[in-house]
Design a protein around this motif. Structure first.
Motif, PDB file in Angstrom:
ATOM      1  N   ARG A  45     -75.344  34.576  29.784  1.00 34.09           N
ATOM      2  CA  ARG A  45     -74.187  35.441  29.527  1.00 34.09           C
ATOM      3  C   ARG A  45     -73.251  35.411  30.740  1.00 34.09           C
TER       4      ARG A  45
ATOM      5  N   TYR B 264     -71.856  31.623  28.525  1.00 36.20           N
ATOM      6  CA  TYR B 264     -72.328  31.313  27.177  1.00 36.20           C
ATOM      7  C   TYR B 264     -72.020  32.494  26.273  1.00 36.20           C
ATOM      8  N   THR B 265     -71.746  32.217  25.019  1.00 35.44           N
ATOM      9  CA  THR B 265     -71.461  33.287  24.067  1.00 35.44           C
ATOM     10  C   THR B 265     -72.655  33.433  23.130  1.00 35.44           C
TER      11      THR B 265
ATOM     12  N   SER C 293     -72.618  30.727  20.516  1.00 32.66           N
ATOM     13  CA  SER C 293     -72.984  29.378  20.969  1.00 32.66           C
ATOM     14  C   SER C 293     -74.503  29.253  21.089  1.00 32.66           C
TER      15      SER C 293
ATOM     16  N   GLU D  42     -75.296  22.600  26.131  1.00 36.23           N
ATOM     17  CA  GLU D  42     -73.944  22.526  26.691  1.00 36.23           C
ATOM     18  C   GLU D  42     -72.923  22.212  25.598  1.00 36.23           C
TER      19      GLU D  42
ATOM     20  N   SER E 185     -73.061  23.021  22.539  1.00 35.07           N
ATOM     21  CA  SER E 185     -72.842  24.184  21.674  1.00 35.07           C
ATOM     22  C   SER E 185     -71.813  25.147  22.248  1.00 35.07           C
ATOM     23  N   VAL E 186     -71.843  25.334  23.556  1.00 38.96           N
ATOM     24  CA  VAL E 186     -70.862  26.271  24.115  1.00 38.96           C
ATOM     25  C   VAL E 186     -69.518  25.572  24.313  1.00 38.96           C
ATOM     26  N   ARG E 187     -69.548  24.299  24.656  1.00 41.27           N
ATOM     27  CA  ARG E 187     -68.297  23.575  24.876  1.00 41.27           C
ATOM     28  C   ARG E 187     -67.489  23.520  23.586  1.00 41.27           C
TER      29      ARG E 187
ATOM     30  N   GLU F  31     -67.460  25.562  21.187  1.00 42.86           N
ATOM     31  CA  GLU F  31     -66.826  26.844  20.889  1.00 42.86           C
ATOM     32  C   GLU F  31     -65.667  27.120  21.853  1.00 42.86           C
TER      33      GLU F  31
ATOM     34  N   SER G 247     -63.209  33.769  29.500  1.00 45.67           N
ATOM     35  CA  SER G 247     -63.441  32.337  29.684  1.00 45.67           C
ATOM     36  C   SER G 247     -62.147  31.550  29.621  1.00 45.67           C
TER      37      SER G 247
ATOM     38  N   THR H  72     -69.117  27.289  33.419  1.00 43.54           N
ATOM     39  CA  THR H  72     -70.044  27.332  32.291  1.00 43.54           C
ATOM     40  C   THR H  72     -70.554  25.919  32.030  1.00 43.54           C
TER      41      THR H  72
END
Ligand code: ATP
Ligand code: MG
Length: 558
Positions: A298, A302-303, A306, A329, A331-333, A335, A518, A544
């Motif tokens: 968090r 990261y969300t 994600s 990585e 997954s968050v990228r 988003e 972010s 992130t």
């Protein structure tokens, strides 16, 4: 709740639950049973998402049960962080929050009942003898000499164990199952051990504490759990689980189903080892952004969605494997690419002076906030004579394919002008301190009026307007990909897991950025405002992830 990848997954667990529901074993009740002895990590997320999403998909419910059968000293902060993390991930257990210690009384009654039925006994072998009597995988065990102790005697001893009349290890309570079973777990498993310790919930009331194999099926059944998911290490415990469910008068018949735990490359996934990193000061607390804990993820930017998407992409299977870190990585990228505004920041600044731009002039240039998001609009970025660019965007004596700045070379300043480097100023040690440039006043917005091709585009900030900031770059805490056999943490640590840029400058539009916001810093990656150390007068950002998607490459290699 919808995630990027939409539709509900299908897998062997869901097929099983589906079948059970069709046979009338509903409504579905699952549970997430953390031991409150540490912070939740990304591995737990797999279990959380599995339990809560199956309950949701089948219109059932999921309980949160603190598995506090081990009396512990420090736990309140763990309980609170666990609740916070699950809520943050987007799940709600309503008023179905329980503790295994809620059932201590009931467990004790059930234990007495088993003794009376001749299915449990107090054993007075020592720990070492118990081990010796248990046999091996290839040899059957031997019956304990106390196995046929009269029930009354066991009941009496058990009561006195509970009251604290014996020292630890003097006696145990064991289920009378089968010392010759090919499944070692079935060889008269322990139900209670003497532990003369205070429990944070029940105080000094108990001097015996129930073992997992006994407490877990009973807790599940008392709560009406229908499906009890656990990781593969417990496969051999299932027979014991079923034995207790079959031999005790319980209000439900839960089923244990095992799935492969999440193992992530470069990542330690054991609370015990993570605690060691915290205690030894290797990292800066449980939420150090390099940790695999939910609180660290968090803080890293990261969300919840994600993480949920990551877990869904990993899927559930019955074979152990090692998931590449790039998938997390990715997954968050994916988003943030859609949601994070793009701004300019310079991490290691070097001054660039545009000699032919008037000293007192300032102009506002339009910059698009996010080309992936038409709604995001534009903002105005101030431009003036003195700017900062990234130190490594300049090279004195560059190779042929260098498209960034060098003496005599022309580059594009993003959203601004084309500039040409005319002179390099150095300090006494020869270190570059300033680049003197000229600009093409006709190239406002970044395109040459005569259509000449300028390949390089650099990010920059206005020296007069930019805000000072600290930016922290992170890499894996461990270079080793597979840490399953890790013995010595120290030899495996990556000495460069954290790099701090404390002279960074960020564009003025970030003045209102608050904790958790972010951004994509153009050309540098995704960054979020640190929730602990950032101040309005001096912003602190954590990276992130980088910009480059290496997941596709990893996937193709596989
Ligand atoms: P650790 O080994 O990190 O201490 P644990 O299994 O002891 O983890 P618990 O608090 O007992 O931690 O776990 C709560 C739930 O989370 C259990 O149902 C467990 O199976 C699940 N879980 C823990 N680690 C993982 C993982 N890596 N992948 C999937 N599920 C996990
Ligand atoms: Mg555990």
């Amino acid at each position: 709740m919808t995630d990027a990848d939409g539709a509900a997954p299908t897998d062997f667990i869901r097929s099983r639950v589906q079948k059970d529901v069709a046979e009338g074993r509903g409504p579905v009740v699952t549970r997430f049973p953390p031991e409150p002895n540490g912070f939740l990590h990304i591995g737990h997320c797999k279990a959380i998402v599995l339990n809560f999403s199956i309950a949701q998909e089948f219109g059932g419910r999921c309980h949160l049960r603190f598995d506090d059968t081990n009396p512990l000293k420090e736990e309140t902060r763990y309980v609170e962080s666990i609740r916070e993390d699950i809520r943050w991930l987007g799940y709600d257990w309503g008023n179905h929050e329980y503790r295994a210690s809620d059932y201590f009384e009931k467990l004790y009654e059930l234990a007495q009942l088993l003794v009376r039925k001749g299915k449990a006994y107090v054993c007075s072998l020592s720990e070492a003898e118990i081990r010796e009597y248990r046999g091996t995988v290839t040899e059957p065990g031997k019956n304990s000499p106390y196995r046929d102790r009269p029930a009354d005697e066991s009941i009496d001893l058990l009561e006195r164990m509970k009251r604290g009349e014996f020292s630890e290890g003097a006696h145990t309570l064991r289920a009378k199952i089968d010392m010759a079973s090919p499944n070692m777990k079935m060889r008269d498993p322990l139900m209670y051990r003497i532990r003369r310790v205070r429990h944070h919930e029940t105080g000094d009331r108990w001097n015996i504490y129930p073992m997992y194999d006994f407490a877990h099926p009973v807790s599940d059944a008392l709560e009406g759990v229908t499906h009890s998911f656990c990781t593969l290490e417990f496969e051999n415990n299932r027979e014991v689980y079923d034995w207790f469910v079959a031999n005790l008068p319980l209000p439900a018949e839960p089923r244990q189903i095992e799935f492969a735990r999440l193992n992530l490359a470069h990542t330690l996934m054991s609370k015990r080892k993570l605690l060691e990193l915290v205690q030894r000061g290797v990292v800066d607390g449980w939420d150090d952004p390099r940790m695999p804990t939910v609180s660290a993820l968090r803080r890293r930017g990261y969300t919840p969605s994600s993480i949920r998407s990551f877990v869904k992409r990993v899927g559930v299977a019955r074979a152990d494997n090692l998931v590449e870190h790039e998938l997390l990585e990715f997954s968050v990228r994916e988003e943030l690419n859609r949601t994070a505004p793009r701004v300019m920041a310079v991490l290691d600044p070097i001054r660039l002076v545009i000699e032919d731009y008037p000293q007192d002039r300032e102009e506002m240039l339009s910059a698009i906030n996010n080309p992936e998001d038409p709604e995001a609009g534009e903002r105005q970025v101030p431009f003036c004579r003195e700017l900062f660019i990234e130190r490594d965007d300049f090279m004195d004596d560059p190779p042929k394919k260098w498209f960034r700045l060098a003496p005599g070379r022309e580059v594009r300043l993003k959203h601004a002008y084309l500039v040409t480097c005319k002179e390099v100023i150095r300090d006494g040690e020869g270190r570059v301190t300033e680049l003197r440039c000229t600009h093409d006043p006709e190239s406002r917005g970044g395109e040459a009026p005569d259509g000449r091709k300028v390949k390089g585009t650099l990010h920059w900030v206005s020296a007069r307007h930019a805000l000072p900031a600290t930016v922290r770059l992170y890499d894996h805490l461990f270079m080793e990909r597979d840490l399953s056999a890790l013995e010595d943490v120290d030899t495996a640590l990556n000495p460069d897991s954290k790099t701090v840029r404390d002279q960074a400058r960020v564009e003025a539009s970030l003045a209102d950025a608050v904790s958790g916001d972010s951004f994509q810093f153009l050309r540098l990656g995704y960054f979020c405002v640190d929730s602990k150390d950032s101040r309005p007068e001096h912003l602190v950002f954590n990276r992130t992830v980088g910009l480059k998607d290496t997941w596709a490459k990893v996937k193709n290699r596989a």
